[in-house]
Scaffold this active site. Structure first.
Site, PDB file in Angstrom:
ATOM      1  N   TYR A  50       0.828  -1.219   0.000  1.00  0.00           N
ATOM      2  CA  TYR A  50       0.000   0.000   0.000  1.00  0.00           C
ATOM      3  C   TYR A  50       0.863   1.270   0.000  1.00  0.00           C
ATOM      4  CZ  TYR A  50      -4.377  -2.570   0.793  1.00  0.00           C
ATOM      5  OH  TYR A  50      -5.485  -3.374   0.654  1.00  0.00           O
ATOM      6  N   ARG A  86     -11.998  -5.968 -11.267  1.00  0.00           N
ATOM      7  CA  ARG A  86     -12.474  -4.796 -10.528  1.00  0.00           C
ATOM      8  C   ARG A  86     -13.984  -4.624 -10.703  1.00  0.00           C
ATOM      9  NH1 ARG A  86      -8.736  -1.602  -8.081  1.00  0.00           N
ATOM     10  NH2 ARG A  86      -9.908   0.315  -8.327  1.00  0.00           N
ATOM     11  N   THR A  92     -15.106   0.626  -4.255  1.00  0.00           N
ATOM     12  CA  THR A  92     -14.295   0.388  -3.049  1.00  0.00           C
ATOM     13  C   THR A  92     -15.147   0.334  -1.784  1.00  0.00           C
ATOM     14  OG1 THR A  92     -12.406   1.489  -4.058  1.00  0.00           O
ATOM     15  CG2 THR A  92     -12.400   1.311  -1.658  1.00  0.00           C
ATOM     16  N   ARG A 103     -18.478  -6.797  -3.367  1.00  0.00           N
ATOM     17  CA  ARG A 103     -18.574  -5.862  -2.235  1.00  0.00           C
ATOM     18  C   ARG A 103     -20.012  -5.410  -2.022  1.00  0.00           C
ATOM     19  NH1 ARG A 103     -13.410  -2.588  -4.483  1.00  0.00           N
ATOM     20  NH2 ARG A 103     -11.739  -3.613  -3.304  1.00  0.00           N
ATOM     21  N   ASN A 113     -13.452  -4.420   2.927  1.00  0.00           N
ATOM     22  CA  ASN A 113     -14.221  -4.556   1.686  1.00  0.00           C
ATOM     23  C   ASN A 113     -13.884  -5.849   0.933  1.00  0.00           C
ATOM     24  OD1 ASN A 113     -11.697  -3.856   0.877  1.00  0.00           O
ATOM     25  ND2 ASN A 113     -12.299  -2.069  -0.342  1.00  0.00           N
ATOM     26  N   HIS A 116      -8.922  -6.960  -2.543  1.00  0.00           N
ATOM     27  CA  HIS A 116      -8.176  -5.938  -3.278  1.00  0.00           C
ATOM     28  C   HIS A 116      -7.872  -6.499  -4.654  1.00  0.00           C
ATOM     29  CE1 HIS A 116      -4.862  -3.260  -4.443  1.00  0.00           C
ATOM     30  NE2 HIS A 116      -4.290  -4.379  -4.884  1.00  0.00           N
ATOM     31  N   GLU A 127       2.610  -5.417  -8.051  1.00  0.00           N
ATOM     32  CA  GLU A 127       2.029  -6.190  -6.956  1.00  0.00           C
ATOM     33  C   GLU A 127       2.316  -7.692  -7.096  1.00  0.00           C
ATOM     34  OE1 GLU A 127      -2.070  -4.923  -6.995  1.00  0.00           O
ATOM     35  OE2 GLU A 127      -1.554  -2.919  -6.269  1.00  0.00           O
TER      36      GLU A 127
HETATM   37  N1  LIG Z   1     -11.602   6.317   3.286  1.00  0.00           N
HETATM   38  C1  LIG Z   1     -11.072   5.140   3.595  1.00  0.00           C
HETATM   39  N2  LIG Z   1     -11.033   4.706   4.871  1.00  0.00           N
HETATM   40  C2  LIG Z   1     -10.491   3.514   5.191  1.00  0.00           C
HETATM   41  N3  LIG Z   1      -9.960   2.658   4.277  1.00  0.00           N
HETATM   42  C3  LIG Z   1      -9.984   3.040   2.999  1.00  0.00           C
HETATM   43  C4  LIG Z   1     -10.544   4.281   2.594  1.00  0.00           C
HETATM   44  N4  LIG Z   1     -10.412   4.367   1.248  1.00  0.00           N
HETATM   45  C5  LIG Z   1      -9.812   3.233   0.862  1.00  0.00           C
HETATM   46  N5  LIG Z   1      -9.558   2.427   1.895  1.00  0.00           N
HETATM   47  C6  LIG Z   1      -8.893   1.130   1.891  1.00  0.00           C
HETATM   48  O1  LIG Z   1      -7.690   1.284   1.147  1.00  0.00           O
HETATM   49  C7  LIG Z   1      -7.620   0.214   0.241  1.00  0.00           C
HETATM   50  C8  LIG Z   1      -6.839   0.496  -0.999  1.00  0.00           C
HETATM   51  O2  LIG Z   1      -7.071  -0.459  -1.992  1.00  0.00           O
HETATM   52  P1  LIG Z   1      -8.037  -1.728  -1.772  1.00  0.00           P
HETATM   53  O3  LIG Z   1      -8.621  -2.067  -3.086  1.00  0.00           O
HETATM   54  O4  LIG Z   1      -7.287  -2.773  -1.035  1.00  0.00           O
HETATM   55  O5  LIG Z   1      -9.214  -1.235  -0.810  1.00  0.00           O
HETATM   56  C9  LIG Z   1      -9.075  -0.029  -0.131  1.00  0.00           C
HETATM   57  C10 LIG Z   1      -9.735   0.044   1.228  1.00  0.00           C
HETATM   58  O6  LIG Z   1      -9.600  -1.163   1.956  1.00  0.00           O
END
Ligand SMILES: Nc1ncnc2c1ncn2[C@@H]1O[C@@H]2COP(=O)(O)O[C@H]2[C@H]1O
Length: 135
Positions: A50, A86, A92, A103, A113, A116, A127
């Site tokens: 991340y 996706r 998300t 989701r 969620n 990823h 990745e």
């Molecule tokens: N506003 C937010 N608050 C908390 N977690 C977040 C937020 N926005 C994104 N994420 C997390 O950050 C991750 C980035 O990519 P992911 O697809 O794993 O899924 C996303 C969420 O799990």
């Protein structure tokens, strides 16, 4: 054009017994599982994966969550796999994701969620190298 993408089935999905449901959707869509493992994640690996989010105010919470239990990392392949996966995941934020998406059907959170997936060919390459250096 066949592509590869990196997917993490996150600790919330493992805890809730939803790994089979999530994997089944990928398989029934016609995607191919190229590599897969169940593993724990330490903070260094979380930070590497991340990297673009390290400065976000919500990142410490995300790091605590992603290191809170085992997850399933996998590489999927198929025609336009990056955008197809996706699309299967949905938006998300699980509260905003359309019904019928993974989701949208199973998450009420923008952090927990369920999964990823890489968002571009560049992030997929980066990745996959992180999670499956041998691939
Ligand atoms: N506003 C937010 N608050 C908390 N977690 C977040 C937020 N926005 C994104 N994420 C997390 O950050 C991750 C980035 O990519 P992911 O697809 O794993 O899924 C996303 C969420 O799990």
């Amino acid at each position: 054009m066949s592509e590869r993408t990196l997917v993490l089935i996150k600790p919330d999905a493992v805890r809730r017994g939803l790994v089979g449901e999530v994997l089944g959707r990928f398989e029934r869509k016609g995607l191919t599982i190229e590599a897969m493992n169940l593993r724990s994640v330490d903070t260094a690996l979380a930070d590497e994966h991340y990297a673009e989010h390290l400065e976000q105010p919500w990142y410490p919470g995300l790091r605590d969550f992603i290191t809170s239990g085992p997850l399933v990392a996998l590489v999927l392949s198929g025609d336009q796999a990056i955008s197809v996966v996706r699309g299967l995941l949905g938006a998300t934020d699980g509260r905003k994701a359309a019904a019928g998406t993974i989701r949208g059907d199973y998450s009420l959170s923008n952090q927990q969620n369920l999964a990823h997936a890489s968002d571009s060919p560049e992030s997929a390459a980066r990745e996959i190298k992180i999670w499956f250096p041998e691939a």
